[in-house]
Design a protein around this motif. Structure first.
Motif, PDB file in Angstrom:
ATOM      1  N   PHE A  39       3.373   6.028  -2.268  1.00  0.00           N
ATOM      2  CA  PHE A  39       2.551   4.401  -3.048  1.00  0.00           C
ATOM      3  C   PHE A  39       1.104   4.363  -2.738  1.00  0.00           C
ATOM      4  O   PHE A  39      -0.483   4.654  -3.240  1.00  0.00           O
ATOM      5  N   SER A  40       0.407   4.803  -1.367  1.00  0.00           N
ATOM      6  CA  SER A  40      -0.701   5.296  -1.005  1.00  0.00           C
ATOM      7  C   SER A  40      -1.526   6.101  -1.768  1.00  0.00           C
ATOM      8  O   SER A  40      -2.834   6.342  -2.241  1.00  0.00           O
ATOM      9  N   PHE A  41      -0.946   7.263  -1.987  1.00  0.00           N
ATOM     10  CA  PHE A  41      -1.545   8.853  -2.457  1.00  0.00           C
ATOM     11  C   PHE A  41      -2.018   8.355  -4.039  1.00  0.00           C
ATOM     12  O   PHE A  41      -2.299   8.368  -3.834  1.00  0.00           O
ATOM     13  N   TYR A  42      -0.735   7.642  -4.713  1.00  0.00           N
ATOM     14  CA  TYR A  42      -1.031   7.133  -6.322  1.00  0.00           C
ATOM     15  C   TYR A  42      -1.977   6.423  -6.487  1.00  0.00           C
ATOM     16  O   TYR A  42      -2.581   6.182  -7.528  1.00  0.00           O
TER      17      TYR A  42
ATOM     18  N   ALA B  49       0.997  12.496   8.472  1.00  0.00           N
ATOM     19  CA  ALA B  49       0.232  10.655   8.329  1.00  0.00           C
ATOM     20  C   ALA B  49      -0.584  10.435   9.057  1.00  0.00           C
ATOM     21  O   ALA B  49      -1.123   9.548   7.564  1.00  0.00           O
ATOM     22  N   LEU B  50      -0.854  10.597   9.893  1.00  0.00           N
ATOM     23  CA  LEU B  50      -1.982  10.081  10.811  1.00  0.00           C
ATOM     24  C   LEU B  50      -3.485  10.683  10.181  1.00  0.00           C
ATOM     25  O   LEU B  50      -4.026   8.961   9.831  1.00  0.00           O
ATOM     26  N   LEU B  51      -3.166  11.722   9.252  1.00  0.00           N
ATOM     27  CA  LEU B  51      -4.359  12.036   8.592  1.00  0.00           C
ATOM     28  C   LEU B  51      -4.786  10.834   7.666  1.00  0.00           C
ATOM     29  O   LEU B  51      -5.793  11.054   7.138  1.00  0.00           O
ATOM     30  N   LEU B  52      -3.484  11.190   6.398  1.00  0.00           N
ATOM     31  CA  LEU B  52      -3.569  10.511   5.632  1.00  0.00           C
ATOM     32  C   LEU B  52      -3.898   8.787   5.672  1.00  0.00           C
ATOM     33  O   LEU B  52      -3.904   8.010   5.237  1.00  0.00           O
ATOM     34  N   VAL B  53      -3.086   8.315   6.820  1.00  0.00           N
ATOM     35  CA  VAL B  53      -4.018   6.736   6.978  1.00  0.00           C
ATOM     36  C   VAL B  53      -4.610   6.672   7.288  1.00  0.00           C
ATOM     37  O   VAL B  53      -6.157   6.075   6.370  1.00  0.00           O
ATOM     38  N   ALA B  54      -5.481   7.466   7.835  1.00  0.00           N
ATOM     39  CA  ALA B  54      -7.010   7.689   8.642  1.00  0.00           C
ATOM     40  C   ALA B  54      -8.006   8.502   7.130  1.00  0.00           C
ATOM     41  O   ALA B  54      -9.089   7.430   6.535  1.00  0.00           O
ATOM     42  N   GLY B  55      -8.097   8.947   6.108  1.00  0.00           N
ATOM     43  CA  GLY B  55      -8.033   9.448   4.405  1.00  0.00           C
ATOM     44  C   GLY B  55      -8.195   8.318   3.876  1.00  0.00           C
ATOM     45  O   GLY B  55      -9.404   7.602   3.198  1.00  0.00           O
ATOM     46  N   HIS B  56      -7.216   7.859   3.613  1.00  0.00           N
ATOM     47  CA  HIS B  56      -7.108   5.939   2.464  1.00  0.00           C
ATOM     48  C   HIS B  56      -7.692   5.340   3.032  1.00  0.00           C
ATOM     49  O   HIS B  56      -8.774   4.901   2.386  1.00  0.00           O
ATOM     50  N   PHE B  57      -8.081   4.620   5.064  1.00  0.00           N
ATOM     51  CA  PHE B  57      -8.586   4.319   4.951  1.00  0.00           C
ATOM     52  C   PHE B  57     -10.257   4.607   4.757  1.00  0.00           C
ATOM     53  O   PHE B  57     -11.484   3.442   4.667  1.00  0.00           O
TER      54      PHE B  57
ATOM     55  N   ASN C  63       9.600   7.515  -7.199  1.00  0.00           N
ATOM     56  CA  ASN C  63       8.922   7.123  -8.361  1.00  0.00           C
ATOM     57  C   ASN C  63       8.340   5.576  -8.537  1.00  0.00           C
ATOM     58  O   ASN C  63       8.193   4.495  -8.674  1.00  0.00           O
ATOM     59  N   LEU C  64       9.596   4.425  -7.800  1.00  0.00           N
ATOM     60  CA  LEU C  64       9.454   3.088  -7.014  1.00  0.00           C
ATOM     61  C   LEU C  64       7.548   3.063  -5.737  1.00  0.00           C
ATOM     62  O   LEU C  64       6.936   2.107  -6.590  1.00  0.00           O
ATOM     63  N   GLY C  65       7.509   3.900  -5.379  1.00  0.00           N
ATOM     64  CA  GLY C  65       6.535   3.948  -5.115  1.00  0.00           C
ATOM     65  C   GLY C  65       4.943   4.416  -5.754  1.00  0.00           C
ATOM     66  O   GLY C  65       4.125   3.752  -5.950  1.00  0.00           O
ATOM     67  N   SER C  66       5.431   5.353  -6.628  1.00  0.00           N
ATOM     68  CA  SER C  66       4.338   5.800  -7.748  1.00  0.00           C
ATOM     69  C   SER C  66       3.710   4.497  -9.159  1.00  0.00           C
ATOM     70  O   SER C  66       3.490   3.564  -8.554  1.00  0.00           O
ATOM     71  N   VAL C  67       5.347   3.781  -9.032  1.00  0.00           N
ATOM     72  CA  VAL C  67       5.393   2.113  -9.756  1.00  0.00           C
ATOM     73  C   VAL C  67       4.364   1.531  -9.298  1.00  0.00           C
ATOM     74  O   VAL C  67       4.092   1.287 -10.413  1.00  0.00           O
ATOM     75  N   LEU C  68       4.652   1.121  -8.300  1.00  0.00           N
ATOM     76  CA  LEU C  68       3.754  -0.393  -7.538  1.00  0.00           C
ATOM     77  C   LEU C  68       2.824   0.121  -7.184  1.00  0.00           C
ATOM     78  O   LEU C  68       1.580  -0.478  -8.025  1.00  0.00           O
TER      79      LEU C  68
ATOM     80  N   GLY D 218      -7.622  -0.041   0.278  1.00  0.00           N
ATOM     81  CA  GLY D 218      -7.852  -0.309   1.817  1.00  0.00           C
ATOM     82  C   GLY D 218      -5.819  -0.567   1.362  1.00  0.00           C
ATOM     83  O   GLY D 218      -5.360  -0.555   2.406  1.00  0.00           O
ATOM     84  N   LEU D 219      -5.448  -0.820  -0.060  1.00  0.00           N
ATOM     85  CA  LEU D 219      -4.006  -1.484   0.090  1.00  0.00           C
ATOM     86  C   LEU D 219      -3.412  -0.334  -0.143  1.00  0.00           C
ATOM     87  O   LEU D 219      -2.406   0.015   0.649  1.00  0.00           O
ATOM     88  N   ALA D 220      -4.004   1.029  -0.274  1.00  0.00           N
ATOM     89  CA  ALA D 220      -3.334   2.833  -0.279  1.00  0.00           C
ATOM     90  C   ALA D 220      -2.853   2.845   1.118  1.00  0.00           C
ATOM     91  O   ALA D 220      -2.270   3.667   1.429  1.00  0.00           O
ATOM     92  N   GLY D 221      -4.092   2.352   2.492  1.00  0.00           N
ATOM     93  CA  GLY D 221      -4.078   2.544   3.405  1.00  0.00           C
ATOM     94  C   GLY D 221      -3.030   1.857   4.229  1.00  0.00           C
ATOM     95  O   GLY D 221      -2.155   2.286   4.797  1.00  0.00           O
ATOM     96  N   PHE D 222      -2.581   0.525   3.779  1.00  0.00           N
ATOM     97  CA  PHE D 222      -1.971   0.439   4.590  1.00  0.00           C
ATOM     98  C   PHE D 222      -0.260   0.249   3.864  1.00  0.00           C
ATOM     99  O   PHE D 222       0.422   0.744   4.921  1.00  0.00           O
ATOM    100  N   GLY D 223      -0.131   1.239   2.096  1.00  0.00           N
ATOM    101  CA  GLY D 223       1.250   1.941   2.625  1.00  0.00           C
ATOM    102  C   GLY D 223       1.198   2.789   3.224  1.00  0.00           C
ATOM    103  O   GLY D 223       2.636   2.793   3.784  1.00  0.00           O
ATOM    104  N   MET D 224       0.054   3.787   3.270  1.00  0.00           N
ATOM    105  CA  MET D 224       0.378   4.790   4.663  1.00  0.00           C
ATOM    106  C   MET D 224       0.871   4.682   5.904  1.00  0.00           C
ATOM    107  O   MET D 224       1.591   5.175   6.698  1.00  0.00           O
ATOM    108  N   LEU D 225      -0.369   3.414   6.351  1.00  0.00           N
ATOM    109  CA  LEU D 225       0.069   3.299   7.620  1.00  0.00           C
ATOM    110  C   LEU D 225       1.273   2.167   7.890  1.00  0.00           C
ATOM    111  O   LEU D 225       2.397   2.522   8.460  1.00  0.00           O
ATOM    112  N   ALA D 226       2.355   2.036   6.772  1.00  0.00           N
ATOM    113  CA  ALA D 226       3.510   1.045   6.530  1.00  0.00           C
ATOM    114  C   ALA D 226       4.832   2.082   6.828  1.00  0.00           C
ATOM    115  O   ALA D 226       5.623   2.261   7.811  1.00  0.00           O
ATOM    116  N   GLY D 227       4.453   3.459   5.928  1.00  0.00           N
ATOM    117  CA  GLY D 227       5.197   4.300   6.089  1.00  0.00           C
ATOM    118  C   GLY D 227       5.445   5.492   7.123  1.00  0.00           C
ATOM    119  O   GLY D 227       6.316   5.517   7.978  1.00  0.00           O
TER     120      GLY D 227
END
Length: 605
Positions: A34-37, A94-102, A232-237, A256-265
């Motif tokens: 979700f965060s990446f796409y 995942a920690l690095l991805l959260v920081a990157g997306h935010f 694919n569910l994450g990609s579509v959403l 920001g929504l992408a970042g919250f998605g990664m944080l949830a993961g």
């Protein structure tokens, strides 16, 4: 009698008959995708409309970023296999991805563009985001006058009432862009965080899925199918929600929504550790804790990961250097592997390795064309596509990337069933034939776009959305023909002692494809002012020209591979029993991919 680990694994059927740890990994991967796409859907539009990068610069930056994303897992997977273990690698990634997306959400006020003529300077602004941006010229009194560019120059509506000419020839004016250096560097550093984060996480979460099942557990294929459903569910959403939020309300909201998605993961993964049963731990925990000077080996690896942010930050903003390194380095490595195979191997081992390297080479063209989705096709959707779905229902340009994961969800089960049906009758296409069909279909997708451009463009130089949807449909069916069996082909054909190296070559080929995709995308570039294309008609004509060339390239090269496929199949030279086993394995892989795979033959990156 004591219960063995195999018995315990077999009795764990808490998640649709699968180990409950699969639910943890399903949700982790869903939110990570979700965060990446979500970020990917917005990136090129963000670069051209907020930071006002030109088309060539923006598409080059995107290509450098995407290439590095596919190089990083080669190192990250090796570190996890040898030292960290998959669980720790996924956590730090995942920690690095959260920081990157935010970090992507820190956008600043954006770049400013000015025109200079007659000894004076005027700001040009373009309100809004997406395809509805309209240029305005700001007068010294602060009045905003509608303006438009063309090949002839600048036209200013009501310019004479403000003491300005109604039209200014192109030869008499100059444009300049003023960026905010701090926020541009935040952008680059955020992308480097995502690159290194993907390097740690990408290949390793799938390893944990496999570790949930004991050898011979018949649920393994079904488990990966469920796992891919999360992908694919994450990609579509993401390509619907993040793209909608970013365009409708502001870039920071989408990122920001992408970042919250990664944080949830990340939270899901950490909270669900007890359900993973200690799997994917470091291969040698004692060695990992061993001190190497002031730090343990584990902390040295973490420090090394942060140090890797510097070369990633340096390279992501120098796409020419990335292109040079990959366009020279990757072919040299491929030729080196080919030479080693020809002179160091004999018999079946040699012929199989040659086939594997040939097919890897053909995949470079496929992914070069397929990966236009995040760059040139997104800008084509923004500038030259009527994004009306039906009536007043519309989608925005970032959301068109939804078509690919949506079509995968709908069609992959159909193809999996088709391969199985054909396989039972002994007429399932061989791997080389599937690769040839994939190339032909990705090429046909671009030729469909050209037909739409030549026959259906309106007076505003926009083509109905259905033509872009049809192109994505053909690209997706091509992906389904190639992607699910890609890595399987490597494991079946590569000599066992170099299978890990061949996996690295596969990822290297993917990285090369992304940098070549950037060169193709740059060929579609148009002049822009304020993120608005100067001449939509010329832009559409250029798209038609480039799409024609790459479309026919895909079809012709696919035809060449189809002609070569009987020879390649013979070189694969599997004994009958082994060939039957491989065919069954390939059909199982197709079934496992029924919910979709990454465009590299593994989980989507």
């Amino acid at each position: 009698m004591a219960t063995t680990s195999a018995d315990a694994a077999s009795s764990d059927r808490s998640f649709f008959g699968h180990p409950r740890g699969l639910a943890v990994l399903f949700l982790t991967e869903m939110w990570e995708r979700f965060s990446f796409y979500g970020m990917r859907a917005l990136l090129v539009l963000y670069l051209t409309q907020h930071f006002l990068f030109g088309d060539r610069e923006a598409q080059g930056l995107y290509a450098a970023y995407a290439s590095l994303v596919y190089l990083a897992p080669v190192l990250g997977g090796w570190v996890a296999d040898r030292y960290l273990g998959s669980r720790k690698a996924v956590t730090i990634g995942a920690l690095l991805l959260v920081a990157g997306h935010f970090g992507m959400a820190f956008e600043g006020s954006g770049s400013r563009q000015y025109i200079d003529f007659g000894g004076s300077s005027y700001e040009l602004v373009a309100d809004g985001r997406g395809e509805d941006r309209a240029l305005q010229l700001v007068t010294p009194a602060g009045e905003r006058l509608p303006a438009s560019f063309s090949a002839e120059g600048l036209t200013i509506l009501n310019g004479t009432t403000a003491g300005l000419p109604a039209a200014i020839p192109a030869a008499d004016l100059q444009t300049r862009t003023v960026q905010q250096p701090l926020y541009v560097q935040i952008l680059f550093f955020s992308l480097s965080l995502i690159i290194v984060g993907v390097g740690f996480l990408k290949a390793n979460i799938s390893t944990i899925v496999g570790a949930l099942y004991e050898p011979g557990d018949p649920r393994r294929d079904g488990g990966f199918t469920i796992f891919y459903m999360g992908i694919n569910l994450g990609s579509v959403l993401a390509t619907w929600l993040c793209a909608w939020l970013g365009i409708a309300y502001g870039w920071a909201y989408g990122f920001g929504l992408a970042g919250f998605g990664m944080l949830a993961g990340l939270v899901t993964f950490l909270a669900g550790q007890k359900w993973l049963g200690g799997r994917a731990e470091p291969p040698n925990p004692a060695a990992l804790r061993e001190r190497k000077g002031p730090l343990s080996l584990e902390w040295l690896i973490y420090v090394g990961g942060f140090i890797m942010l510097l070369p990633a930050w340096f390279l992501v903003q120098r796409d020419e250097l990335v292109t040079t390194l990959l366009t020279w380095g990757a072919p040299i490595i491929l030729l080196g592997m080919l030479g080693w195979s020809l002179f160091a191997l004999r018999g079946i081992e040699r012929s199989r390795m040659v086939v594997a390297l040939i097919l890897i080479t053909f995949t470079v063209l496929f992914w070069t064309l397929f990966e236009q989705a995040g760059s040139s096709l997104t800008l084509y959707a923004d500038r030259n596509t009527d994004l009306t779905i039906v009536g007043d229902l519309r989608m925005n340009a970032a959301q068109v990337q939804l078509f690919n994961p949506l079509f995968i969800v709908l069609l992959a089960p159909v193809f999996a069933g088709l391969w199985t049906w054909l396989g039972k009758r002994g007429i399932e296409p061989s791997t080389p034939v599937k690769f040839a069909l994939a190339l032909a279909q990705v090429g046909l997708g671009f030729l469909v776009l050209v037909i739409g451009i030549n026959t259906a463009a309106d007076s505003d130089f926009r083509v109905p959305l259905i033509w872009l949807a049809l192109a994505y449909l053909l690209h997706t069916t091509g992906e389904i023909c190639l992607s699910p069996v890609g890595l399987s082909m490597i494991t079946k054909l590569a000599v066992p002692r170099v299978v890990g190296l061949m996996m690295g070559v596969w990822f290297l080929a993917s990285a090369l494809a992304h940098t070549l995709a950037g060169l193709v995308a740059q060929a579609t570039s148009s002049d822009t002012v304020g993120g608005v294309v100067v001449d939509p008609g010329a832009a559409l004509s250029n798209y038609a020209s480039v799409f024609t060339q790459i479309g026919w390239a895909g079809v012709i090269v696919g035809g060449v591979l189809l002609l070569l496929s009987p020879l390649l199949k013979r070189w694969m030279a599997m004994p009958p029993a082994q060939a039957d086993h491989a065919m069954a394995g390939e059909s199982q892989i197709g079934e496992s991919a029924a919910a979709g795979t990454d465009p590299r033959g593994e989980t989507r990156a």
